[in-house]
Design a protein around this motif. Sequence first.
Motif, mmCIF file in Angstrom:
data_model
loop_
_atom_site.group_PDB
_atom_site.id
_atom_site.type_symbol
_atom_site.label_atom_id
_atom_site.label_comp_id
_atom_site.label_asym_id
_atom_site.label_seq_id
_atom_site.Cartn_x
_atom_site.Cartn_y
_atom_site.Cartn_z
ATOM 1 N N ALA A 30 -3.267 4.664 -6.624
ATOM 2 C CA ALA A 30 -2.172 3.709 -6.843
ATOM 3 C C ALA A 30 -0.899 4.199 -6.137
ATOM 4 O O ALA A 30 -0.220 3.426 -5.443
ATOM 5 C CB ALA A 30 -1.926 3.533 -8.344
ATOM 6 N N ALA A 31 -0.581 5.484 -6.286
ATOM 7 C CA ALA A 31 0.619 6.032 -5.662
ATOM 8 C C ALA A 31 0.538 5.908 -4.139
ATOM 9 O O ALA A 31 1.495 5.475 -3.475
ATOM 10 C CB ALA A 31 0.799 7.491 -6.074
ATOM 11 N N THR A 32 -0.629 6.264 -3.589
ATOM 12 C CA THR A 32 -0.805 6.201 -2.134
ATOM 13 C C THR A 32 -0.636 4.770 -1.627
ATOM 14 O O THR A 32 0.052 4.518 -0.633
ATOM 15 C CB THR A 32 -2.206 6.722 -1.752
ATOM 16 O OG1 THR A 32 -2.400 7.989 -2.354
ATOM 17 C CG2 THR A 32 -2.356 6.839 -0.248
ATOM 18 N N SER A 33 -1.259 3.834 -2.324
ATOM 19 C CA SER A 33 -1.186 2.435 -1.885
ATOM 20 C C SER A 33 0.245 1.922 -1.952
ATOM 21 O O SER A 33 0.665 1.143 -1.092
ATOM 22 C CB SER A 33 -2.078 1.560 -2.761
ATOM 23 O OG SER A 33 -3.346 2.106 -2.833
ATOM 24 N N SER A 34 0.985 2.344 -2.965
ATOM 25 C CA SER A 34 2.365 1.862 -3.055
ATOM 26 C C SER A 34 3.191 2.433 -1.901
ATOM 27 O O SER A 34 4.040 1.744 -1.334
ATOM 28 C CB SER A 34 2.975 2.196 -4.423
ATOM 29 O OG SER A 34 3.514 3.494 -4.440
ATOM 30 N N VAL A 35 2.913 3.665 -1.508
ATOM 31 C CA VAL A 35 3.613 4.245 -0.358
ATOM 32 C C VAL A 35 3.214 3.505 0.924
ATOM 33 O O VAL A 35 4.074 3.186 1.775
ATOM 34 C CB VAL A 35 3.312 5.763 -0.232
ATOM 35 C CG1 VAL A 35 3.811 6.312 1.095
ATOM 36 C CG2 VAL A 35 3.933 6.511 -1.390
ATOM 37 N N VAL A 36 1.913 3.196 1.048
ATOM 38 C CA VAL A 36 1.454 2.482 2.245
ATOM 39 C C VAL A 36 2.152 1.127 2.351
ATOM 40 O O VAL A 36 2.668 0.747 3.413
ATOM 41 C CB VAL A 36 -0.081 2.318 2.224
ATOM 42 C CG1 VAL A 36 -0.541 1.323 3.280
ATOM 43 C CG2 VAL A 36 -0.754 3.664 2.437
ATOM 44 N N ALA A 37 2.187 0.393 1.243
ATOM 45 C CA ALA A 37 2.810 -0.931 1.270
ATOM 46 C C ALA A 37 4.303 -0.820 1.594
ATOM 47 O O ALA A 37 4.835 -1.585 2.421
ATOM 48 C CB ALA A 37 2.608 -1.628 -0.080
ATOM 49 N N ALA A 38 4.973 0.147 0.965
ATOM 50 C CA ALA A 38 6.406 0.302 1.188
ATOM 51 C C ALA A 38 6.693 0.722 2.617
ATOM 52 O O ALA A 38 7.604 0.193 3.281
ATOM 53 C CB ALA A 38 6.975 1.333 0.206
ATOM 54 N N ALA A 39 5.890 1.660 3.127
ATOM 55 C CA ALA A 39 6.101 2.140 4.497
ATOM 56 C C ALA A 39 5.853 1.026 5.497
ATOM 57 O O ALA A 39 6.571 0.897 6.499
ATOM 58 C CB ALA A 39 5.190 3.331 4.781
ATOM 59 N N ALA A 40 4.852 0.183 5.224
ATOM 60 C CA ALA A 40 4.550 -0.914 6.141
ATOM 61 C C ALA A 40 5.745 -1.841 6.254
ATOM 62 O O ALA A 40 6.101 -2.293 7.355
ATOM 63 C CB ALA A 40 3.329 -1.683 5.641
ATOM 64 N N MET A 41 6.402 -2.106 5.130
ATOM 65 C CA MET A 41 7.556 -3.023 5.150
ATOM 66 C C MET A 41 8.793 -2.304 5.658
ATOM 67 O O MET A 41 9.543 -2.830 6.476
ATOM 68 C CB MET A 41 7.806 -3.566 3.734
ATOM 69 C CG MET A 41 6.733 -4.539 3.288
ATOM 70 S SD MET A 41 7.084 -5.261 1.669
ATOM 71 C CE MET A 41 6.419 -4.028 0.576
ATOM 72 N N SER A 42 8.985 -1.084 5.183
ATOM 73 C CA SER A 42 10.236 -0.390 5.448
ATOM 74 C C SER A 42 10.267 0.236 6.840
ATOM 75 O O SER A 42 11.224 0.069 7.588
ATOM 76 C CB SER A 42 10.423 0.689 4.374
ATOM 77 O OG SER A 42 11.562 1.449 4.642
ATOM 78 N N HIS A 43 9.217 0.948 7.209
ATOM 79 C CA HIS A 43 9.216 1.678 8.480
ATOM 80 C C HIS A 43 8.672 0.864 9.630
ATOM 81 O O HIS A 43 8.951 1.139 10.776
ATOM 82 C CB HIS A 43 8.399 2.974 8.358
ATOM 83 C CG HIS A 43 8.916 3.887 7.282
ATOM 84 N ND1 HIS A 43 8.232 4.991 6.852
ATOM 85 C CD2 HIS A 43 10.042 3.851 6.548
ATOM 86 C CE1 HIS A 43 8.931 5.589 5.884
ATOM 87 N NE2 HIS A 43 10.029 4.901 5.692
ATOM 88 N N HIS A 44 7.813 -0.120 9.327
ATOM 89 C CA HIS A 44 7.186 -0.870 10.413
ATOM 90 C C HIS A 44 7.532 -2.347 10.376
ATOM 91 O O HIS A 44 6.999 -3.111 11.168
ATOM 92 C CB HIS A 44 5.670 -0.678 10.368
ATOM 93 C CG HIS A 44 5.261 0.761 10.428
ATOM 94 N ND1 HIS A 44 5.243 1.484 11.603
ATOM 95 C CD2 HIS A 44 4.902 1.636 9.450
ATOM 96 C CE1 HIS A 44 4.890 2.743 11.342
ATOM 97 N NE2 HIS A 44 4.679 2.850 10.041
ATOM 98 N N ALA A 45 8.367 -2.735 9.436
ATOM 99 C CA ALA A 45 8.885 -4.100 9.363
ATOM 100 C C ALA A 45 7.774 -5.142 9.346
ATOM 101 O O ALA A 45 7.872 -6.200 9.949
ATOM 102 C CB ALA A 45 9.848 -4.368 10.520
ATOM 103 N N LEU A 46 6.663 -4.819 8.665
ATOM 104 C CA LEU A 46 5.570 -5.780 8.581
ATOM 105 C C LEU A 46 5.835 -6.742 7.427
ATOM 106 O O LEU A 46 6.485 -6.387 6.443
ATOM 107 C CB LEU A 46 4.245 -5.048 8.358
ATOM 108 C CG LEU A 46 3.777 -4.194 9.545
ATOM 109 C CD1 LEU A 46 2.623 -3.286 9.151
ATOM 110 C CD2 LEU A 46 3.374 -5.090 10.713
ATOM 111 N N PRO A 47 5.328 -7.969 7.530
ATOM 112 C CA PRO A 47 5.535 -8.927 6.436
ATOM 113 C C PRO A 47 4.806 -8.498 5.157
ATOM 114 O O PRO A 47 3.864 -7.700 5.207
ATOM 115 C CB PRO A 47 4.963 -10.238 6.986
ATOM 116 C CG PRO A 47 4.155 -9.870 8.163
ATOM 117 C CD PRO A 47 4.637 -8.557 8.676
ATOM 118 N N LEU A 48 5.248 -9.058 4.038
ATOM 119 C CA LEU A 48 4.736 -8.667 2.723
ATOM 120 C C LEU A 48 3.214 -8.799 2.634
ATOM 121 O O LEU A 48 2.524 -7.898 2.158
ATOM 122 C CB LEU A 48 5.407 -9.531 1.640
ATOM 123 C CG LEU A 48 4.889 -9.352 0.210
ATOM 124 C CD1 LEU A 48 5.101 -7.923 -0.268
ATOM 125 C CD2 LEU A 48 5.555 -10.336 -0.739
#
Lengths: 350, 513
Positions: free
Chosen positions: A106-124
């Motif tokens: 769960a922790a890893t997935s939340s980091v992946v989702a956040a990084a995708a939006m925050s660092h790579h500007a991917l859509p939700l």
Amino acid sequence: MSPASPAVGTDPTSEDASPASGQPSPSMPAKGHRSLGNVLERYGLLLLLLAVAVFFSASPVSGPAFRSSANWLTLTANQAVTFAVALALLFPLAAGFFDFSVGAVAATSSVVAAAAMSHHALPLGVAIALALLTGLTIGLFQGVLVAHLRMNPFIATLGTATLLGGAIFAYTGGLQITQGISPALTSAGSGLWAGLPAIVVVVALLALVVWFVLDQTVFGRRLFAIGSNVNAARLIGVDVARTQLLAFAASGLVGAAAGVLLLARQGAATSDNGMTMLFPALTAVLLSTIVIDVGRPSVQGTAIGVVFVAVSTSGLTLIGSPAWVSSVFTGAALLVAVAVASLGRLRKGR
Amino acid sequence: MSDTGPALRLRGISKSFDGVRVLRGVDVSITRGTVHALLGGNGSGKSTTLKVVAGVYRGDPGGVVEVFGTPHPADSFSPQQAHRAGLRFVHQDLGLVDDLSVAANFGLVSGFPQRLGAVRWRALHERTARELAAAGLDIAPQAPVRALRPSDRTRVAIARALQDDDGGHPLVLVLDEPTASLPHHEVDELLEELRRRREQGHTIVYVSHRIPEVLAVADDLTVLRDGVVAYSGPVSGLTEDHVIAMMTGLAAEQAAPAARTPRAPTTAAPLLRVSGLCTAGLGPLDLEVRPGEVVGVAGLLGSGRSRLLGLLAGQVPRTSGSVQLAGREIHHRSPRAALADGVACVPEDRARDAAFPDRPLWENVSAIAFPRYARWWGADRRAERRDAVKAAAGFAVHAAHGEVPFASLSGGNQQKAVLARATWTSPRLLLLDEPSQGVDAMARRDIHSFIHRHVDGHDRAALVVSSDFVELAALCDRVLVLRDGRLRAELTGAELHESAIALAVHQDREDPR
């Protein structure tokens, strides 16, 4: 899931079903009589939960705050993520394994989702898909370790959890990811739908799906068969390795969903390794084994377990107890509940 | 302790579980220096009685266990008291640790001689050697238990139970089905051992399902039925028919095994055709089974008999050869594939390979067929349970209701439930490994008739492995004898007799044909 039953066959009831011994075939009722003790055993925890809720509602100290709808909304919304993590635990547990990695997934997935939006500007949508894919991959990896390499599941999942915790720290440097999280996600995490916390509605739907899979499908029945007797499961036509693999995959996927909910609720990806999420979820799942079908975990029982712990903790806090009291209470409740269940089994055996 | 009077006397022993009385006032008196057999069908209360005597179960208040004249209330009798009173138990699983030496197994019970915390192995070996010699066993104390023959294991367990007290005051030795897991030819050695122990002055209580054996070795006999004593008295003058009648409450001819009417050799195309089949320890093997046949497979342990079943059931991979079922080549790589082709099996070790002990009876019965009850909206559990309970009743499974846990059923009822499970999907080939091991005479007869019912008049057949030659002779149309992984003999018609099978199984390596 293709049924293992052969194509040929007839209904057993249509066959000459009289025993050749000449004895009349015993008329056997399908279901037993449900005695009061039986009901108490099956729903004891639920009754206890109601008693605790009534007590804190009636108490003059905690009553007004405890009864308020604001308290219930916060309480249930706060427990939604724990419940989701517990749901992920159910798949491997049905097959007889503890999965110690669900919190880390769960922790890893939340980091992946956040990084995708925050660092790579991917859509939700893409971020959520990536998070779920991450969980599924980790689950499949562990499934291969346990089902095909025959690794001890305790070691496989604990090793994976430790590894993921380290990876999270390496990536985040111990800092939370707070920037660039989609507001649609965070507002769902704290908003209301039709008067209910949106996150609770989402988790309830997730729970419904998990319940259906575990309780109503052929796959779920096979999982529990493995948990009961793996040799016998193989001989009744269960593909044990594949079913175990799927159990870990399902656990990874649901664990990842819990991670996305965590991100939604907190508005930031934690740099925590997820172990703090594991233990409340484990407690709830273990409590579920003393409800309804005693000895086997269930979605309904897990829900009761989560709410039981949350209600007790909230009430104890409102009544003014120091923080350690709720830990002691929860631990004691778990021990007493499981001890009562074991005593019940012992009594029957003697 | 007085020197005369019964060694063990039970007075008014009752035992209730959840308000149901399983034992109802059992009175038994066991004379010193005799072999006393305890018989009864599954669910008769035999095991419960033993457990009360052992102090494992607490009896209902009022009952008395009297050992060598000293009365003990049955509701507070403990295993420690039982031991002090002079009762010794050898259970069916013997309680030996396979990986340890004989001496270490003795030490586990009597304690290890030590000096400064270190085990004095030499002293232990000497002590054990004395005990083994006293028991007439030619076994080295250092020998691993794993290497012993089955009957020697049992004798080691007996020697261990009686150790230290040998030659001292006499004991009561209780044996729970000591011959159940023994090959036929080793049973006699064990019975001889029991007689020898009796001559030493010990009293032996002996539980068995095998009536001829009981009649051969026991002085007295107690038969339990439905929790009460149906007979307790001398063995002399009793026949097998009498005993069966007392156990079942039916006339002997009703309870006698339904003999198989020999069938004319059919000319139908074989249902199963095996040619050149090989795997480790088996083959090359050729055999054919025709529709409607019940074919027995006899052989000693290690002859490849169970391996043959495992291979056909998809549990053991083959190295070469071909298997055709109803004219179609089949390659079973898993039990799942075998089931899909209509090959179902009833495994030998029920607890290990068939039971879902914590699950209800009905779920155990529908364990293979349950995918049929999957609907788009979920599982039709109501219909599944209804059909499973009907199927169980069709196999004379006796249970209070369909939801009792499988583990709470007696061995015979469990086995009948497993048979109901295996036949539910109408498999064309039914494989059975020791189908009536550890079940009573009635259940065994039921099981045999159910096997016949399954194949008779259908395009189906059954292959039965059994180490009980009486069973093979009664159940089968034809018996194949395996030795060293090869087919050595085939018995049909008049040759199909217990002694002929025994002879073929034990024959030396030269091919008798």
